[in-house]
Motif scaffolding. Structure first.
Motif, mmCIF file in Angstrom:
data_model
loop_
_atom_site.group_PDB
_atom_site.id
_atom_site.type_symbol
_atom_site.label_atom_id
_atom_site.label_comp_id
_atom_site.label_asym_id
_atom_site.label_seq_id
_atom_site.Cartn_x
_atom_site.Cartn_y
_atom_site.Cartn_z
ATOM 1 N N LEU A 1 -3.802 -25.590 -49.528
ATOM 2 C CA LEU A 1 -3.426 -26.994 -49.340
ATOM 3 C C LEU A 1 -2.490 -27.389 -50.465
ATOM 4 C CD1 LEU A 1 -6.847 -28.643 -48.381
ATOM 5 C CD2 LEU A 1 -4.907 -28.243 -46.875
ATOM 6 N N SER A 2 -1.362 -27.979 -50.107
ATOM 7 C CA SER A 2 -0.357 -28.335 -51.107
ATOM 8 C C SER A 2 0.304 -29.651 -50.722
ATOM 9 C CB SER A 2 0.692 -27.233 -51.224
ATOM 10 O OG SER A 2 1.801 -27.652 -51.986
ATOM 11 N N PRO A 3 0.721 -30.447 -51.720
ATOM 12 C CA PRO A 3 1.467 -31.676 -51.411
ATOM 13 C C PRO A 3 2.954 -31.444 -51.195
ATOM 14 C CG PRO A 3 1.034 -31.558 -53.760
ATOM 15 C CD PRO A 3 0.366 -30.355 -53.143
ATOM 16 N N VAL A 4 3.461 -30.243 -51.476
ATOM 17 C CA VAL A 4 4.897 -29.967 -51.358
ATOM 18 C C VAL A 4 5.097 -28.732 -50.493
ATOM 19 C CG1 VAL A 4 5.409 -31.004 -53.600
ATOM 20 C CG2 VAL A 4 4.877 -28.568 -53.473
ATOM 21 N N PRO A 5 6.308 -28.543 -49.949
ATOM 22 C CA PRO A 5 6.563 -27.356 -49.118
ATOM 23 C C PRO A 5 6.496 -26.071 -49.941
ATOM 24 C CG PRO A 5 8.243 -29.036 -48.776
ATOM 25 C CD PRO A 5 7.453 -29.458 -49.960
ATOM 26 N N PHE A 6 6.104 -24.990 -49.283
ATOM 27 C CA PHE A 6 6.078 -23.674 -49.912
ATOM 28 C C PHE A 6 6.298 -22.629 -48.827
ATOM 29 C CE2 PHE A 6 1.795 -24.727 -48.659
ATOM 30 C CZ PHE A 6 1.259 -23.560 -48.147
ATOM 31 N N ARG A 7 6.550 -21.419 -49.263
ATOM 32 C CA ARG A 7 6.874 -20.344 -48.325
ATOM 33 C C ARG A 7 5.681 -20.036 -47.434
ATOM 34 N NH1 ARG A 7 9.179 -14.332 -50.041
ATOM 35 N NH2 ARG A 7 9.341 -13.489 -47.912
ATOM 36 N N GLY A 8 5.897 -20.106 -46.131
ATOM 37 C CA GLY A 8 4.834 -19.854 -45.166
ATOM 38 C C GLY A 8 3.971 -21.067 -44.872
ATOM 39 N N GLY A 9 4.199 -22.188 -45.554
ATOM 40 C CA GLY A 9 3.396 -23.382 -45.310
ATOM 41 C C GLY A 9 3.841 -24.117 -44.052
ATOM 42 N N THR A 10 2.917 -24.803 -43.429
ATOM 43 C CA THR A 10 3.178 -25.574 -42.219
ATOM 44 C C THR A 10 2.935 -27.047 -42.498
ATOM 45 O OG1 THR A 10 2.411 -23.701 -40.892
ATOM 46 C CG2 THR A 10 2.623 -25.816 -39.776
ATOM 47 N N MET A 11 3.862 -27.877 -42.059
ATOM 48 C CA MET A 11 3.728 -29.313 -42.269
ATOM 49 C C MET A 11 2.691 -29.893 -41.318
ATOM 50 S SD MET A 11 6.517 -32.384 -41.745
ATOM 51 C CE MET A 11 7.549 -31.927 -43.131
ATOM 52 N N HIS A 12 1.780 -30.670 -41.877
ATOM 53 C CA HIS A 12 0.781 -31.386 -41.094
ATOM 54 C C HIS A 12 0.748 -32.839 -41.553
ATOM 55 C CE1 HIS A 12 -1.445 -28.037 -39.031
ATOM 56 N NE2 HIS A 12 -0.778 -27.341 -39.944
ATOM 57 N N THR A 13 0.258 -33.713 -40.700
ATOM 58 C CA THR A 13 0.105 -35.121 -41.045
ATOM 59 C C THR A 13 -1.339 -35.547 -40.795
ATOM 60 O OG1 THR A 13 0.807 -35.800 -38.828
ATOM 61 C CG2 THR A 13 2.496 -35.707 -40.545
ATOM 62 N N LEU A 14 -1.826 -36.430 -41.634
ATOM 63 C CA LEU A 14 -3.166 -36.974 -41.462
ATOM 64 C C LEU A 14 -3.216 -37.872 -40.236
ATOM 65 C CD1 LEU A 14 -3.816 -37.972 -45.183
ATOM 66 C CD2 LEU A 14 -4.599 -35.909 -44.031
ATOM 67 N N LYS A 15 -4.380 -37.971 -39.646
ATOM 68 C CA LYS A 15 -4.564 -38.842 -38.490
ATOM 69 C C LYS A 15 -4.941 -40.237 -38.969
ATOM 70 C CE LYS A 15 -6.148 -35.071 -35.506
ATOM 71 N NZ LYS A 15 -7.255 -34.566 -34.649
ATOM 72 N N ALA A 16 -4.199 -41.219 -38.504
ATOM 73 C CA ALA A 16 -4.443 -42.613 -38.885
ATOM 74 C C ALA A 16 -4.553 -43.458 -37.613
ATOM 75 C CB ALA A 16 -3.327 -43.140 -39.777
ATOM 76 N N ARG A 17 -5.564 -44.304 -37.578
ATOM 77 C CA ARG A 17 -5.741 -45.206 -36.439
ATOM 78 C C ARG A 17 -6.272 -46.537 -36.963
ATOM 79 N NH1 ARG A 17 -11.089 -42.687 -33.375
ATOM 80 N NH2 ARG A 17 -12.534 -42.866 -35.157
ATOM 81 N N SER A 18 -5.774 -47.596 -36.393
ATOM 82 C CA SER A 18 -6.188 -48.936 -36.801
ATOM 83 C C SER A 18 -7.011 -49.566 -35.691
ATOM 84 C CB SER A 18 -4.965 -49.806 -37.110
ATOM 85 O OG SER A 18 -4.140 -49.933 -35.961
ATOM 86 N N ALA A 19 -7.843 -50.517 -36.075
ATOM 87 C CA ALA A 19 -8.710 -51.215 -35.119
ATOM 88 C C ALA A 19 -8.982 -52.609 -35.652
ATOM 89 C CB ALA A 19 -10.019 -50.441 -34.892
ATOM 90 N N ARG A 20 -9.607 -53.408 -34.820
ATOM 91 C CA ARG A 20 -9.976 -54.771 -35.193
ATOM 92 C C ARG A 20 -11.479 -54.905 -35.119
ATOM 93 N NH1 ARG A 20 -7.713 -59.663 -31.659
ATOM 94 N NH2 ARG A 20 -9.160 -58.696 -30.180
ATOM 95 N N ALA A 21 -12.063 -55.463 -36.161
ATOM 96 C CA ALA A 21 -13.509 -55.650 -36.238
ATOM 97 C C ALA A 21 -13.817 -57.133 -36.278
ATOM 98 C CB ALA A 21 -14.086 -54.952 -37.467
ATOM 99 N N ARG A 22 -15.051 -57.480 -35.965
ATOM 100 C CA ARG A 22 -15.468 -58.879 -35.857
ATOM 101 C C ARG A 22 -16.597 -59.154 -36.834
ATOM 102 N NH1 ARG A 22 -17.616 -59.818 -30.231
ATOM 103 N NH2 ARG A 22 -15.402 -59.550 -29.749
ATOM 104 N N VAL A 23 -16.520 -60.294 -37.490
ATOM 105 C CA VAL A 23 -17.578 -60.740 -38.378
ATOM 106 C C VAL A 23 -18.579 -61.542 -37.554
ATOM 107 C CG1 VAL A 23 -18.137 -62.054 -40.440
ATOM 108 C CG2 VAL A 23 -15.967 -60.841 -40.293
ATOM 109 N N PRO A 24 -19.842 -61.119 -37.452
ATOM 110 C CA PRO A 24 -20.826 -61.897 -36.674
ATOM 111 C C PRO A 24 -20.976 -63.300 -37.244
ATOM 112 C CG PRO A 24 -21.672 -59.707 -37.201
ATOM 113 C CD PRO A 24 -20.421 -59.880 -37.994
#
Length: 552
Positions: free
Chosen positions: A427-450
């Protein structure tokens, strides 16, 4: 009228009218007994509680849930002042009636798999700061909550996504104003968000979860692993991995890569460039370790330290100096029952048993072998195996020797089980030989205060969240959420030991120049600091008025 028995009936046979009278009499006799049984009878202290085999978990817990008082809604409708668990009720979904809710005192910091489970607020420090401490652990999940919507993180345009990826590859710095009035219309903010989600991984097998690797056999079991029985394919994967590993180390030595992780099925290694983590030279932290692995380091001539063990010995020495040798020995003997179970062998017992020959019983008494003596001498060291205290720290030129050891170590790859033949994950924060770019999964939602009049919004980030990613996200959420948000962080627990503080002589404040390492200057400044969290990691983070408070 009762029907008389006929002569042809067998003995004891009763006609239907007689059977009905008998049932009515039995019912009348059973009613007083049932009323007495319904009254609560005192149970003796030794009588065990009986469990109803026909009851379910939901039926037993339903009265308790109904009787549990709910905290009132915040005055004025301000959702940021409400208890944090109230934000986790979705606005568009209903709770599953079959799930039992935990008690109000349940620990919120055990970040559950379900976003909508109610939780409680942990106590946070009362002194806000402009920055939070360096955290070198890997996060598997982060949940951000705010009264401002996270819609600006959704539905990125093709140009914004491409621009964010290009900014990451070119290590472009993005400068944002202190407050963004319209985050949805701010292209720079959306591109920077895409840029902060990128990380690099090797090997890349889309159908296999390659992080975490410790305890991942159950997740990998049943997946297609064509290399498991093919030694030629295993050799190809191994060779490709060695090339990528060497490429990362060369980037780190050149100052072009700030750090990277090597995730193995048995342990994890964190390589840090010079100037990071309070060390003026390149360093490598390994956790957890075993006595066998430490012996392999010694046999290769690799010098290493055990910071947690040495810190404990240093504290014991200081306590002896302050309280006196006799008092310190008494406290140590009373607090450690395991150490008192087996007395330490003296030098005479270890080296010579001539006294047995003098008594003439040398053949009748079994002598301890050399291995047993060695194990007893290293008992305290063996006790820390597989624990955070077993973290080993390698510094300087020994990191290159460690690299060669890991490349040539055959036990680094599992030989049996679901992970057999699969090289460790890089796992690396920068490109390197043989490395594959991936992105984290992000999702937003709306919650309710009772009971509240306003909604609260959430942003969930899944994947291996590296240390710089956490700082990049908080740097963006500050101006986008008007300086107020909360975050729950789920930590990959074996990596929490990387937050150990180096030795006093090692913690030199040398500012190494890392201009082209690919990190934002503010994130780099935070990672330069000496770690102070010890064996723990940040589990709760809150920003209020652009100042941080946290809980580890």
């Amino acid at each position: 009228m009762a029907a008389a028995a006929e002569p042809g009936d067998p003995p004891g046979f009763q006609r239907p009218p007689a059977m009905l009278r008998l049932k009515r009499k039995r019912r009348q006799r059973s009613e007083p007994a049932a009323a007495a049984a319904a009254a609560p009878a005192p149970r003796g202290p030794s009588a065990p509680a009986r469990r109803n085999p026909f009851s379910s978990l939901n039926n037993n817990n339903a009265p308790q849930r109904a009787a549990a008082p709910q905290p009132p809604a915040p005055a004025g409708g301000d959702p940021s002042a409400a208890p944090f668990w109230q934000f986790l009720e979705p606005a568009c979904e209903e709770k599953s009636p079959g799930r039992a809710e935990p008690a109000g005192g349940a620990d919120i910091l055990a970040l559950t798999e379900d976003l909508h489970l109610p939780t409680a607020v942990p106590k946070v420090p009362s002194s806000p700061r402009q920055e939070f401490p360096a955290d070198w652990s890997i996060k598997t999940r982060i949940l951000f909550m705010s009264s401002q919507p996270f819609t600006w993180t959704e539905h990125l345009k093709a140009q914004e996504e491409a621009q964010g990826l290009a900014q990451h590859c070119r290590a472009t710095e993005t400068t944002l104003p202190p407050s963004v009035q319209e985050p949805q219309l701010c292209t720079e903010l959306r591109c920077a968000f895409q840029q902060s989600l990128v990380y690099w991984l090797h090997p890349s097998l889309p159908w296999l979860p390659l992080f975490p690797r410790i305890g991942a056999d159950r997740k990998i079991a049943g997946k297609a692993c064509p290399w498991a029985q093919d030694e030629a394919l295993q050799q190809v994967l191994r060779s490709d991995w060695c090339v990528s590993f060497s490429s990362l180390y060369r980037l780190l030595k050149a100052g072009l890569c700030p750090y990277f992780y090597v995730c193995c099925p048995q342990f994890t290694v964190l390589f840090r460039a010079a100037g990071l983590g309070g060390s003026a030279v390149p360093s490598a932290a390994i956790a957890p370790t075993t006595r066998g692995f430490r012996e392999a380091l010694r046999s290769e001539g690799i010098e290493f330290s055990l910071p947690f063990v040495e810190e404990r010995a240093r504290r014991q020495k200081n306590s002896e100096e302050d309280l006196g040798t006799e008092v310190a020995d008494g406290l140590r003997g009373g607090s450690s029952a395991e150490d008192a179970e087996e007395p330490a062998l003296s030098d005479d017992d270890e080296e010579s048993f001539s006294w047995l020959e003098e008594m003439g019983v040398q053949d009748e008494v079994k002598k301890p072998d050399t291995i047993s003596i060695q194990l007893r001498k290293e008992k305290q060291e063996v006790q820390v195996d597989h624990r955070p205290e077993s973290l080993a720290l390698v510094r300087g030129s020994d990191t290159l020797t460690l690299l060669n050891l890991l490349i040539n170590c055959r036990s680094l790859v599992a030989v049996a089980g679901p992970q057999a033949g699969l090289p460790p994950t890089l796992l690396s924060p920068v490109p390197f030989r043989g490395g594959t770019m991936h992105t984290l999964k992000a999702r937003s939602a709306r919650a309710r205060v009772p009971g509240g009049s306003e909604d609260v919004f959430s942003l969930e980030v899944l994947g291996p969240v590296l240390p710089h990613t956490l700082r990049a996200l908080t740097r963006l959420l500050g101006p986008a959420q008007r300086g107020a948000f909360r975050a729950l962080l789920s930590t990959h627990q074996p990596s929490a030991a990387f937050n150990c503080c180096p030795q006093p002589q090692e913690a030199v404040g040398s500012q190494q120049d890392l201009p082209a390492c690919g990190l934002h200057p503010k994130a780099l400044d935070g990672l330069r600091e000496c770690p102070t969290l010890g064996k723990s990691a940040i589990r709760f983070l809150e920003m209020k008025d652009y100042a941080y408070t946290w809980k580890a």
